[in-house]
Design a protein around this motif. Structure first.
Motif, PDB file in Angstrom:
ATOM      1  N   LEU A 185       0.831  -1.209   0.000  1.00 10.27           N
ATOM      2  CA  LEU A 185       0.000   0.000   0.000  1.00 10.27           C
ATOM      3  C   LEU A 185       0.864   1.257   0.000  1.00 10.27           C
ATOM      4  O   LEU A 185       0.534   2.243  -0.657  1.00 10.27           O
ATOM      5  CB  LEU A 185      -0.938   0.000   1.206  1.00 10.27           C
ATOM      6  N   ASP A 186       1.978   1.202   0.728  1.00 12.07           N
ATOM      7  CA  ASP A 186       2.911   2.342   0.728  1.00 12.07           C
ATOM      8  C   ASP A 186       3.502   2.560  -0.667  1.00 12.07           C
ATOM      9  O   ASP A 186       3.655   3.700  -1.125  1.00 12.07           O
ATOM     10  CB  ASP A 186       4.043   2.118   1.734  1.00 12.07           C
ATOM     11  N   ALA A 187       3.821   1.453  -1.326  1.00  9.91           N
ATOM     12  CA  ALA A 187       4.380   1.541  -2.682  1.00  9.91           C
ATOM     13  C   ALA A 187       3.368   2.148  -3.648  1.00  9.91           C
ATOM     14  O   ALA A 187       3.711   2.970  -4.505  1.00  9.91           O
ATOM     15  CB  ALA A 187       4.806   0.150  -3.164  1.00  9.91           C
ATOM     16  N   VAL A 188       2.100   1.742  -3.492  1.00  8.87           N
ATOM     17  CA  VAL A 188       1.040   2.302  -4.330  1.00  8.87           C
ATOM     18  C   VAL A 188       0.890   3.800  -4.063  1.00  8.87           C
ATOM     19  O   VAL A 188       0.746   4.595  -5.000  1.00  8.87           O
ATOM     20  CB  VAL A 188      -0.301   1.579  -4.081  1.00  8.87           C
ATOM     21  N   SER A 189       0.958   4.191  -2.805  1.00  7.06           N
ATOM     22  CA  SER A 189       0.828   5.606  -2.447  1.00  7.06           C
ATOM     23  C   SER A 189       1.933   6.441  -3.083  1.00  7.06           C
ATOM     24  O   SER A 189       1.680   7.533  -3.619  1.00  7.06           O
ATOM     25  CB  SER A 189       0.875   5.779  -0.925  1.00  7.06           C
ATOM     26  N   GLU A 190       3.161   5.937  -3.036  1.00 11.27           N
ATOM     27  CA  GLU A 190       4.288   6.660  -3.622  1.00 11.27           C
ATOM     28  C   GLU A 190       4.141   6.764  -5.143  1.00 11.27           C
ATOM     29  O   GLU A 190       4.433   7.801  -5.742  1.00 11.27           O
ATOM     30  CB  GLU A 190       5.610   5.957  -3.278  1.00 11.27           C
ATOM     31  N   MET A 191       3.687   5.674  -5.745  1.00 14.20           N
ATOM     32  CA  MET A 191       3.506   5.680  -7.203  1.00 14.20           C
ATOM     33  C   MET A 191       2.403   6.659  -7.596  1.00 14.20           C
ATOM     34  O   MET A 191       2.506   7.363  -8.611  1.00 14.20           O
ATOM     35  CB  MET A 191       3.189   4.267  -7.691  1.00 14.20           C
ATOM     36  N   LEU A 192       1.358   6.710  -6.795  1.00 13.78           N
ATOM     37  CA  LEU A 192       0.260   7.645  -7.076  1.00 13.78           C
ATOM     38  C   LEU A 192       0.729   9.097  -6.988  1.00 13.78           C
ATOM     39  O   LEU A 192       0.316   9.944  -7.787  1.00 13.78           O
ATOM     40  CB  LEU A 192      -0.895   7.418  -6.106  1.00 13.78           C
ATOM     41  N   LYS A 193       1.593   9.377  -6.007  1.00 13.23           N
ATOM     42  CA  LYS A 193       2.127  10.733  -5.887  1.00 13.23           C
ATOM     43  C   LYS A 193       2.877  11.130  -7.151  1.00 13.23           C
ATOM     44  O   LYS A 193       2.738  12.246  -7.660  1.00 13.23           O
ATOM     45  CB  LYS A 193       3.070  10.821  -4.682  1.00 13.23           C
ATOM     46  N   GLU A 194       3.678  10.201  -7.680  1.00 11.02           N
ATOM     47  CA  GLU A 194       4.441  10.468  -8.891  1.00 11.02           C
ATOM     48  C   GLU A 194       3.517  10.636 -10.099  1.00 11.02           C
ATOM     49  O   GLU A 194       3.730  11.513 -10.957  1.00 11.02           O
ATOM     50  CB  GLU A 194       5.428   9.326  -9.137  1.00 11.02           C
ATOM     51  N   VAL A 195       2.480   9.802 -10.176  1.00 15.10           N
ATOM     52  CA  VAL A 195       1.511   9.895 -11.270  1.00 15.10           C
ATOM     53  C   VAL A 195       0.813  11.257 -11.249  1.00 15.10           C
ATOM     54  O   VAL A 195       0.676  11.921 -12.284  1.00 15.10           O
ATOM     55  CB  VAL A 195       0.466   8.759 -11.178  1.00 15.10           C
ATOM     56  N   LEU A 196       0.376  11.681 -10.074  1.00 11.42           N
ATOM     57  CA  LEU A 196      -0.328  12.962  -9.948  1.00 11.42           C
ATOM     58  C   LEU A 196       0.589  14.138 -10.275  1.00 11.42           C
ATOM     59  O   LEU A 196       0.145  15.146 -10.839  1.00 11.42           O
ATOM     60  CB  LEU A 196      -0.891  13.108  -8.534  1.00 11.42           C
ATOM     61  N   LYS A 197       1.859  13.994  -9.948  1.00 12.44           N
ATOM     62  CA  LYS A 197       2.829  15.033 -10.273  1.00 12.44           C
ATOM     63  C   LYS A 197       2.962  15.168 -11.788  1.00 12.44           C
ATOM     64  O   LYS A 197       2.990  16.274 -12.339  1.00 12.44           O
ATOM     65  CB  LYS A 197       4.191  14.694  -9.658  1.00 12.44           C
ATOM     66  N   ARG A 198       3.021  14.021 -12.482  1.00 11.03           N
ATOM     67  CA  ARG A 198       3.136  14.043 -13.943  1.00 11.03           C
ATOM     68  C   ARG A 198       1.878  14.642 -14.578  1.00 11.03           C
ATOM     69  O   ARG A 198       1.952  15.415 -15.533  1.00 11.03           O
ATOM     70  CB  ARG A 198       3.379  12.629 -14.471  1.00 11.03           C
ATOM     71  N   LEU A 199       0.729  14.260 -14.044  1.00 11.64           N
ATOM     72  CA  LEU A 199      -0.524  14.808 -14.572  1.00 11.64           C
ATOM     73  C   LEU A 199      -0.590  16.324 -14.370  1.00 11.64           C
ATOM     74  O   LEU A 199      -1.046  17.057 -15.254  1.00 11.64           O
ATOM     75  CB  LEU A 199      -1.722  14.144 -13.899  1.00 11.64           C
ATOM     76  N   ARG A 200      -0.125  16.780 -13.222  1.00 10.82           N
ATOM     77  CA  ARG A 200      -0.126  18.217 -12.937  1.00 10.82           C
ATOM     78  C   ARG A 200       0.737  18.975 -13.958  1.00 10.82           C
ATOM     79  O   ARG A 200       0.446  20.109 -14.327  1.00 10.82           O
ATOM     80  CB  ARG A 200       0.394  18.471 -11.529  1.00 10.82           C
ATOM     81  N   ASN A 201       1.815  18.314 -14.413  1.00 11.96           N
ATOM     82  CA  ASN A 201       2.727  18.928 -15.377  1.00 11.96           C
ATOM     83  C   ASN A 201       2.351  18.623 -16.830  1.00 11.96           C
ATOM     84  O   ASN A 201       3.131  18.878 -17.752  1.00 11.96           O
ATOM     85  CB  ASN A 201       4.163  18.467 -15.115  1.00 11.96           C
ATOM     86  N   GLY A 202       1.162  18.027 -17.024  1.00 11.70           N
ATOM     87  CA  GLY A 202       0.681  17.775 -18.379  1.00 11.70           C
ATOM     88  C   GLY A 202       1.350  16.624 -19.095  1.00 11.70           C
ATOM     89  O   GLY A 202       1.310  16.548 -20.320  1.00 11.70           O
ATOM     90  N   SER A 203       1.980  15.725 -18.343  1.00 13.92           N
ATOM     91  CA  SER A 203       2.661  14.584 -18.963  1.00 13.92           C
ATOM     92  C   SER A 203       1.849  13.309 -18.751  1.00 13.92           C
ATOM     93  O   SER A 203       1.501  12.966 -17.623  1.00 13.92           O
ATOM     94  CB  SER A 203       4.059  14.408 -18.361  1.00 13.92           C
ATOM     95  N   LEU A 204       1.575  12.595 -19.863  1.00 20.79           N
ATOM     96  CA  LEU A 204       0.835  11.336 -19.778  1.00 20.79           C
ATOM     97  C   LEU A 204       1.770  10.132 -19.877  1.00 20.79           C
ATOM     98  O   LEU A 204       1.300   8.993 -19.901  1.00 20.79           O
ATOM     99  CB  LEU A 204      -0.192  11.256 -20.912  1.00 20.79           C
ATOM    100  N   GLU A 205       3.066  10.394 -19.889  1.00 16.65           N
ATOM    101  CA  GLU A 205       4.049   9.326 -20.067  1.00 16.65           C
ATOM    102  C   GLU A 205       3.938   8.273 -18.962  1.00 16.65           C
ATOM    103  O   GLU A 205       4.084   8.570 -17.778  1.00 16.65           O
ATOM    104  CB  GLU A 205       5.464   9.904 -20.077  1.00 16.65           C
ATOM    105  N   SER A 206       3.660   7.047 -19.353  1.00 18.18           N
ATOM    106  CA  SER A 206       3.597   5.872 -18.456  1.00 18.18           C
ATOM    107  C   SER A 206       2.500   5.961 -17.393  1.00 18.18           C
ATOM    108  O   SER A 206       2.438   5.108 -16.512  1.00 18.18           O
ATOM    109  CB  SER A 206       4.947   5.647 -17.749  1.00 18.18           C
ATOM    110  N   VAL A 207       1.635   6.959 -17.482  1.00 18.46           N
ATOM    111  CA  VAL A 207       0.598   7.122 -16.448  1.00 18.46           C
ATOM    112  C   VAL A 207      -0.350   5.931 -16.427  1.00 18.46           C
ATOM    113  O   VAL A 207      -0.618   5.360 -15.366  1.00 18.46           O
ATOM    114  CB  VAL A 207      -0.184   8.437 -16.669  1.00 18.46           C
TER     115      VAL A 207
END
Length: 216
Positions: A185-207
């Protein structure tokens, strides 16, 4: 064009001189001058036709590009309207999207600058860049709502459910340490943070791939 205009002025002066000669009964000189002027005007006529042909080609290019850019402007207005209506669905990406809209508006202005100086080659290239930029932004805006729903609603709900079921099972004495639920669950949380960061910056790469990994 300037050279031809200057020659036209000179021809007008020569014609006036010929007219004066004939008026003052210097007919032979006047006729001779007219013959010379006729030769010059015939040569000038060829140059005039060539300049006219080139100007017509330029005008045709300008008209073609103007039709295309007007289509893009209509599409851009539609895209901007769609973005305004769905603004809430873009969550943290709104700031990035607004910056992209500003960039496209600047690109339209640059296009007009190129058209003003008749640099149609650069204008055409700019038009192509505008179209690609708009397509990219449109695709991004189409993808964001479902991706944000997955990342901010579906997965957090599933994580909460897993945590709840895990806690219930442990309370019943079921051995679950080998599943490493908390670390996963911690790993999922960290991955979600990275995904949301990419989305905030307009990047769909590997999302999408990362969200599928989180699902797993």
């Amino acid at each position: 064009f300037d050279e031809i205009s200057e020659e036209m002025k000179e021809s007008a002066l020569k014609l006036a001189k010929c007219d004066d000669m004939i008026y003052s009964h210097k007919v032979k000189l006047g006729v001779k001058g007219l013959k010379e002027l006729r030769v010059q005007l015939d040569a000038l006529s060829i140059r005039v036709n060539e300049v006219s042909r080139i100007l017509n080609e330029l005008l045709e290019q300008e008209n073609t590009q103007r039709v295309e850019i007007n289509k893009l402007k209509d599409q851009f207005r539609g895209l901007r309207s769609k973005i305004a209506k769905n603004r809430n669905h873009y969550v943290s990406s709104v700031e990035y999207i607004e910056k992209e809209i500003g960039k496209i508006e600047t690109m339209f202005s640059t296009f007009e600058d190129f058209m003003f100086v008749a640099d149609f080659a650069k204008a055409k290239e700019q038009q192509k860049d505008i179209k690609n930029k708009m397509l990219g932004l449109d695709y991004l805006c189409d993808q964001l709502p479902s991706l944000y729903e997955h990342a901010k609603v579906v997965l957090p709900h599933n994580m909460e459910e897993v945590g709840y079921i895990h806690a219930q099972a442990k309370n019943k004495g079921v051995y679950l340490d080998h599943l490493q639920v908390h670390s996963n669950l911690d790993a999922v949380s960290e991955m979600l943070k990275e995904v949301l960061k990419r989305l905030r910056n307009g990047s769909l790469e590997s999302v999408k791939e990362d969200l599928e990994t989180c699902d797993t």
